[in-house]
Scaffold this active site. Sequence first.
Site, PDB file in Angstrom:
ATOM      1  N   SER A  99      42.332  40.956  40.327  1.00  0.00           N
ATOM      2  CA  SER A  99      41.991  41.467  41.663  1.00  0.00           C
ATOM      3  C   SER A  99      40.742  42.323  41.619  1.00  0.00           C
ATOM      4  O   SER A  99      39.973  42.377  42.586  1.00  0.00           O
ATOM      5  CB  SER A  99      43.145  42.303  42.222  1.00  0.00           C
ATOM      6  OG  SER A  99      44.210  41.495  42.650  1.00  0.00           O
ATOM      7  N   HIS A 137      44.876  48.966  47.425  1.00  0.00           N
ATOM      8  CA  HIS A 137      44.348  47.754  46.799  1.00  0.00           C
ATOM      9  C   HIS A 137      43.133  47.217  47.541  1.00  0.00           C
ATOM     10  O   HIS A 137      42.074  46.933  46.948  1.00  0.00           O
ATOM     11  CB  HIS A 137      45.454  46.702  46.729  1.00  0.00           C
ATOM     12  CG  HIS A 137      45.144  45.502  45.903  1.00  0.00           C
ATOM     13  ND1 HIS A 137      44.440  44.426  46.391  1.00  0.00           N
ATOM     14  CD2 HIS A 137      45.444  45.192  44.614  1.00  0.00           C
ATOM     15  CE1 HIS A 137      44.333  43.497  45.440  1.00  0.00           C
ATOM     16  NE2 HIS A 137      44.930  43.938  44.352  1.00  0.00           N
ATOM     17  N   ASP A 174      42.865  41.274  52.376  1.00  0.00           N
ATOM     18  CA  ASP A 174      43.598  42.120  51.424  1.00  0.00           C
ATOM     19  C   ASP A 174      44.567  43.021  52.190  1.00  0.00           C
ATOM     20  O   ASP A 174      45.101  42.617  53.227  1.00  0.00           O
ATOM     21  CB  ASP A 174      42.594  42.940  50.594  1.00  0.00           C
ATOM     22  CG  ASP A 174      43.079  43.247  49.178  1.00  0.00           C
ATOM     23  OD1 ASP A 174      44.127  43.892  49.054  1.00  0.00           O
ATOM     24  OD2 ASP A 174      42.402  42.844  48.216  1.00  0.00           O
TER      25      ASP A 174
END
Length: 592
Positions: free
Chosen positions: A381, A73, A18
């Site tokens: 996600s 994220h 990620d």
Amino acid sequence: MIKNPAGIANDIVVGIIDSGIWPELPSFDDRGFGPPPAKWKGVCRGGTNFTCNNKIIGARYYSSQSARDDQGHGTHTASTAAGNVLKDVSFYGLASGVARGGLPSARIAVYQVCDDLGCSSADILAAFDDAIADGVDVISVSIGTPEAVDIDADTVAIGGFHAARRGILTVHSAGNSGPQSATTCSVAPWLLSVAASTIDRKFESKVVLGNRKIVTGISVNAFAWNGLESPLIHGDPSIGCPGACGNKIVICDSINEKELAFEAGAKGVIYPYNTPDDASVVALPAAGVDFQTLDAVISYQNSTKNPVAKILKSDTVRDPGAPLVASFSSRGPNSIISGILKPDVSAPGVDILAGFSPVASLSENPYDKRRYNFNVLSGTSMACPHVTGVVAYLKTMHPDWSPSALKSAILTTDVQDPTLTYVSTEFAYGSGQLNPVNATNPGLVYETSAQDDINLLCNLGYDTARIRSVTGDKNSTCLARADPAAIKDFNYPSITADVSRTRAAFQIAFLRTVTNVGTAKSTYTSQIVPTMGRLKIEVTPPVLSFGSLNEKKSFTVTVSGSKAPAEGFLASASLIWGDGVHSVRSPIVIYT
């Protein structure tokens, strides 16, 4: 809530590919953790001022300069999969409670491949190679493409194949291009592809109009309204609204205008939302409403000389309709391999509160200067690491299970979603909603080998060069001539066929094999439960008797239609194998 078994749970390593991680967050504190497991071969190369610990035991970066997450994220997905148990967590007082990852006792290894410029394909492949060599137990990838691509051009599919050959399952987000059909970007059968569903908590934002009427919208609005009502105007923020926007609540005609209103100095914004199930974090007091409500607000604004309003801080309320598949979640059918149902499963992916980078914008608005250790995000996600945590948990219970067995256990024991809004069918939720408790004891599993995967590529028409570009093995080859019709017999936990080329009544026989992982001596009886449309389905043999664990039995499912299917035809059912203790369910989907 699933509980962690003792011992081996601390040895599970979750690999996160990620945007990196913020290691100092409480979610990744290593108090109570011993040294990394002896099997671990990884390193901590996180860059300057990046320190691993006994929770985050590995870190690598590639094109960037650090594994430290400046976007948020990767931190969010890592804490969702394996973050510590934390009490009294909230987003500025909203959604307060206990936060925890799917397997809090697991270790984490991060592979930073995404930055402000995107996610490099070369870096993703390098991260897979490193994660495999380091010794992770499961890989989580909340990265996708706008649309599906061929397997030999799909870096996550290629990396996931390499991982599967080493006994590592890759969990992958299905994409955020729904509700349009055939939009899922995660299509390879060796990937566990995850759709996003709502949870039983949602955020509501109320607007009090000057006529004392209250309208309700959605947003994650953490701002308490200060003072009395403010003037309510309707205009275009890009040209300064009608007059100045400052200290006014601006009614916007599109969601894109809300950021412009912030820049123009508005005190608050009322805007039309894109979807009713995604309450995004806002940079100022704001509420997203449907167009009917927006028209009512505009009508009030036009009805009086001095229209005013105020926007209250959001409330968190229970959503009794959850789980629903999120409208943004990418749908099937599989545009690359029509005989493989995708996505595989749905999991919580809407309004998820988890750890966040304290240097990243909470609302992605550059004018929003707030910084916080937690944030509320939505997307596949966010759904992906929920499933990753469950896979990690299953590894603690069944360390010897293959990637396909782990995947089968999840897919055949989940909760089937009824037909819901946004035309939710199996193409929205796959086999159903994630059920982590039942997955620990599935009874039967559907397994595949690396050669099965290669044979599937052969039957898709891939030549030797294309196959070897996926496998990375110069010895990979087809054992027989390509046979597209044989794809239906790939031993997947679901049964799917595209009959759009059929011009008459049809009959399709699907071969499947199950492995007994439940009770040594057991007998399973088949049952067909119709879901949508009309199909004739026969199972041969209808009863499977096992005398030992790991024994395999094969059966055939014959699906018939009495007439030629029309365009847009969709019919489905469930095949359930039950022995009085276990209920092993596989969706059957026939479509055009």
